[in-house]
Design an enzyme around this catalytic site. Sequence first.
Site, PDB file in Angstrom:
ATOM      1  N   PHE B 132       0.864  -1.177   0.000  1.00 27.20           N
ATOM      2  CA  PHE B 132       0.000   0.000   0.000  1.00 27.20           C
ATOM      3  C   PHE B 132       0.903   1.230   0.000  1.00 27.20           C
ATOM      4  O   PHE B 132       1.830   1.334   0.801  1.00 27.20           O
ATOM      5  CB  PHE B 132      -0.938  -0.001   1.205  1.00 27.20           C
ATOM      6  N   ASP B 211       2.762  -5.002   8.401  1.00 29.06           N
ATOM      7  CA  ASP B 211       1.559  -4.162   8.318  1.00 29.06           C
ATOM      8  C   ASP B 211       0.366  -5.100   8.211  1.00 29.06           C
ATOM      9  O   ASP B 211       0.225  -5.829   7.220  1.00 29.06           O
ATOM     10  CB  ASP B 211       1.653  -3.229   7.111  1.00 29.06           C
ATOM     11  N   TYR B 236     -10.174   0.024  11.363  1.00 27.32           N
ATOM     12  CA  TYR B 236     -11.456   0.380  10.734  1.00 27.32           C
ATOM     13  C   TYR B 236     -11.851  -0.535   9.576  1.00 27.32           C
ATOM     14  O   TYR B 236     -12.847  -0.277   8.916  1.00 27.32           O
ATOM     15  CB  TYR B 236     -11.488   1.846  10.306  1.00 27.32           C
ATOM     16  N   LYS B 237     -11.056  -1.571   9.325  1.00 29.73           N
ATOM     17  CA  LYS B 237     -11.409  -2.509   8.256  1.00 29.73           C
ATOM     18  C   LYS B 237     -12.131  -3.708   8.881  1.00 29.73           C
ATOM     19  O   LYS B 237     -13.281  -3.598   9.286  1.00 29.73           O
ATOM     20  CB  LYS B 237     -10.147  -2.904   7.495  1.00 29.73           C
ATOM     21  N   ARG B 385     -12.331  -5.099  -6.497  1.00 27.37           N
ATOM     22  CA  ARG B 385     -11.935  -5.718  -5.222  1.00 27.37           C
ATOM     23  C   ARG B 385     -13.170  -5.943  -4.362  1.00 27.37           C
ATOM     24  O   ARG B 385     -14.008  -5.047  -4.220  1.00 27.37           O
ATOM     25  CB  ARG B 385     -10.946  -4.779  -4.531  1.00 27.37           C
TER      26      ARG B 385
END
Lengths: 426, 426
Positions: B132, B211, B236-237, B385
Site C-alpha cells: 500500500f 503491516d 477500521y477494516k 476488489r
Amino acid sequence: MTTPLTRQSLAQLDAADPLVAFGDRFNLPEGVIYLDGNSLGALPKGAAERAAQVVTEEWGQGLIRSWNTAGWFEMPLKLGDKLGRLLGANPGETAITDTTTLNLFKALASALRTQKADAPQRRVILTERDNFPTDIYIAQGLADLVNSLSQETGVAYEVKLIDSEAQLRAALDETVAVVALSHVNYRTGSMWDMDQVTAAIHASGALVVWDLAHAAGAVPIDLNSADADYAVGCTYKYLNGGPGSPAFIWVNARHHERFWQPLSGWWSHKSPFEMADSYTPANDIRRFMCGTQPVTSLAMIEAGLDIALEADMGKVRANSLELVDLFIELVETRCAGYGLELVTPREHAARGSHVSFRHEHGYEIIAALIDQGVIGDYREPEVLRFGITPLYLTRTDIWDAVEKLREILHTNAWQREEYAVRNAVT
Amino acid sequence: MTTPLTRQSLAQLDAADPLVAFGDRFNLPEGVIYLDGNSLGALPKGAAERAAQVVTEEWGQGLIRSWNTAGWFEMPLKLGDKLGRLLGANPGETAITDTTTLNLFKALASALRTQKADAPQRRVILTERDNFPTDIYIAQGLADLVNSLSQETGVAYEVKLIDSEAQLRAALDETVAVVALSHVNYRTGSMWDMDQVTAAIHASGALVVWDLAHAAGAVPIDLNSADADYAVGCTYKYLNGGPGSPAFIWVNARHHERFWQPLSGWWSHKSPFEMADSYTPANDIRRFMCGTQPVTSLAMIEAGLDIALEADMGKVRANSLELVDLFIELVETRCAGYGLELVTPREHAARGSHVSFRHEHGYEIIAALIDQGVIGDYREPEVLRFGITPLYLTRTDIWDAVEKLREILHTNAWQREEYAVRNAVT
C-alpha cells in the site's frame, strides 16, 4: 470601581452583556462552574447530534460511500479553513489533522530542511524550558533521530532551552535554525508578543513555529499579519472540539511549494489514488497531512468552530481580560492571607485567557474545589490553574468560584484525605 | 460438489451455520450487499450508543474529570490488549494510537536506530513495490529526513522495492536493516507466510515490521509465535472500529526497553505529568505513543473488538475461505466469457480475506455494482476488489452479488455514463 463589587453588581453587568447568551449554546452539567475549558472545552449543542449523524447515518448507512457523499475527504481542509478564520489564515493554509505534537514534528523537520539548503550551519532548535513538555520532547526526538542515524561526527542538531525573552533574543545567533514558542504558556498564562518576536526571529535568520494550543479561540491571532512561518495547535481547548479532537497545522502560503515534511503519508501525496510507488508531495497545505483521520472526532469540531465564528473575537478577548481581572481582584481581596501567589502577568497584553496561582498545597486545594463543583486544574509545581472561557462563563460564575475557594481555604477543607484525584490532561 | 450449486442450497448451508447469527450484531443498510468491509467495516450494534455516551455523558457531564473517571487515559492500552488477543500478542505489547502510517514511521525509525548500534552498515529499508503506497512513502520520508539533514557524504539510507518473495530473499544481504511487508496485499489479497518470511529476515540479520491493515480480524495471526519484531495496522477494516478510527502498534516485549522511537510526545514519557524539561521514555509499549488520542473515535473501537473476540477466529477464517472459493467459482461459471481475470491466489494459505479480479472496464463495472447496491471497490490498475467479511456476509449474499455482477456484464449496464463515482479510501 465606584460601586462596591458584589455578586449583585456582577449579575447586573452579566444581564447587559450580549456575549452571556452564548452560554446557552453549550451543555454544561448542573451545579458545576467549569474553569478548565483551557484543558478540555465544554460540549457545544449540536456536537452530539453531529456525532450521531456520522455514526448512524454516514457510517452505518452510507458506509464506504460516505468518503465522497458525506464529504469526509474534504473535512480536514474545509474545517481547517473555518478554523483559519480565527487565526488570520488565508483559505488553503490550514489543515486539521493528527495531533499537536505530530504537527510540531512536521513543522520543525520542514524548517530544519529549509535551513539546511540555505544556511547549513543553522542546526539549533530553540524553545522554552517552560514550554509544554511535549513540544520539547518532540524537538529532542527529531534532533536525536537525525543525530543518531547520521554517520557524521562533529556538530549535531541540538535543542536549546531559553527561560526569558531576553535569553531568547541573546540566543538568536547564526546557529539557530528554528524557534518553537507557545504563544500562551500552558502553566502561567503569559503570552508572547507574536508580531515583535516573529520579527526578531526573522531578523536573525531563523524560522518560527507558534504553538497556539492555549491561544486559538482564546485570544485574537493574525498569523499572516505577524508573517509567521508555521503554527500548530489543538482544537479541544478553547475551540471546544471534543476530547482529543484532531489538531491543526498552518503553513504560510509562501512556503507551500518549497517546504517538505517527513511524515509523508498518502494523504500528503499529489495524487493519492494513483497508487504510485514513489512519493510526490502535494503543492499545497495537503503536504502537511499524513494518514486517515478519525472522522467522528473530526466532524464534531465543526459545532464548536461555528459558535466561535459567530462570536466577536474582540468581544471574547475583552470579556476574558475583564473576567481574569475580576478573578485576580476577588482572590486578592476575599482570599487575602491564605498564601495564594499570582503567577499570571497582570498586564493585559502579556497574558492569555487563563489565570494561575501558586500555593504550597495547590494540589489538595484544587482537589477540594473539584469536589465542590468548581473545576480548575493543577500543574506542577504547586500551580492552581483556572481557564477563563467567556463563551460560557459569567461574572457571577467567577464570584461564586472564588467564594468557594475562600470557603475551602477558610475551613481548611483541602486537608481532608479523600482529595487525591489525579491530574487531568492539559 | 455433489449437490448442484443453487441459491437454495447455499441458503440451507447458511441456516445451519452458527457464524451467520453474528450478522445481527451489525446495522447494515437495507438492500445493500456490502463487499467493502476490507476498506471500512460495518457499524457494530453498540458503537453508536458508545459514541453517544462519550459525547453526552463523559464529555458533556464529566468534562475534564473523565480522563480519570471514564478511563480515557487507559483506553489506548486497554483496547490495545483486547485487540492484541486477535494478534497473538501478550498483554502490554499493543497500543491503539495515531495512524497506521505514523506507527510504521515509529517502527522503521526504531529498527534503523537499533541496527545503527549493532550493524551500522545496514541502511536499507526493504519493502514491496506493490505495498500500500503510504507504507512506501513513509519509508521514503524517513530515509529522506535523515539523508537530507545529515552533513555526511557517501552511503545514505535507502528504500529498496522488491516484487516477489524470490526477490525478497535475494535482497536480504548485509545492507538490509529492516523489512516492511503487508501481511495481506491491499489489492491482490495475496498473503505472506509470516512465520517463514520472518525467520528468513531474521536469519539475514534484518528486523521485520508487519503491516496487518488487511489482516487483523481477517486471518489468524500469531505475532509472538512468528517471533516478529513490530506490527502496525488499522482498526477500521475487518475490526469494524469506525471511519478513521486510530491504528495500532505492536512491539515484541523483548524490545520494549531497548527500542527508541522519534515521535516522542508526552504520552510516551515515563512520567508525563512531572512536566520535566527533558525526555525520558517509558519502559513499555507506552514508548510508542505520542499525543492525545481522539477519544470518541477511539472508544467506539471496543464494540467491534468485543464482537470479534466473541467469534471463533478459526471459524471466521474457514468461512472466509469458503466464501471466497464460492465467489471465484460463481464468477468463473456464471460470469464466464465477460473477461474477468482472477488476481487473488487460489491457494488458501496464500491469500487473505478479499478477492480481486481484473477487467479493462473495472472502474465502470464497480460503479454500476455500487449503484445497484453491491458495494465493492476499485483499485488501480483495472482491479475490482471485494472484501469478504464472514461476520456479516452469507453464502446467499455472495450468490446475489455475483448474480448482480452477471446482470451488469450481460446487459452492458456499466457503459452508462452516470457511473463516475470516485474511489473510496482503502
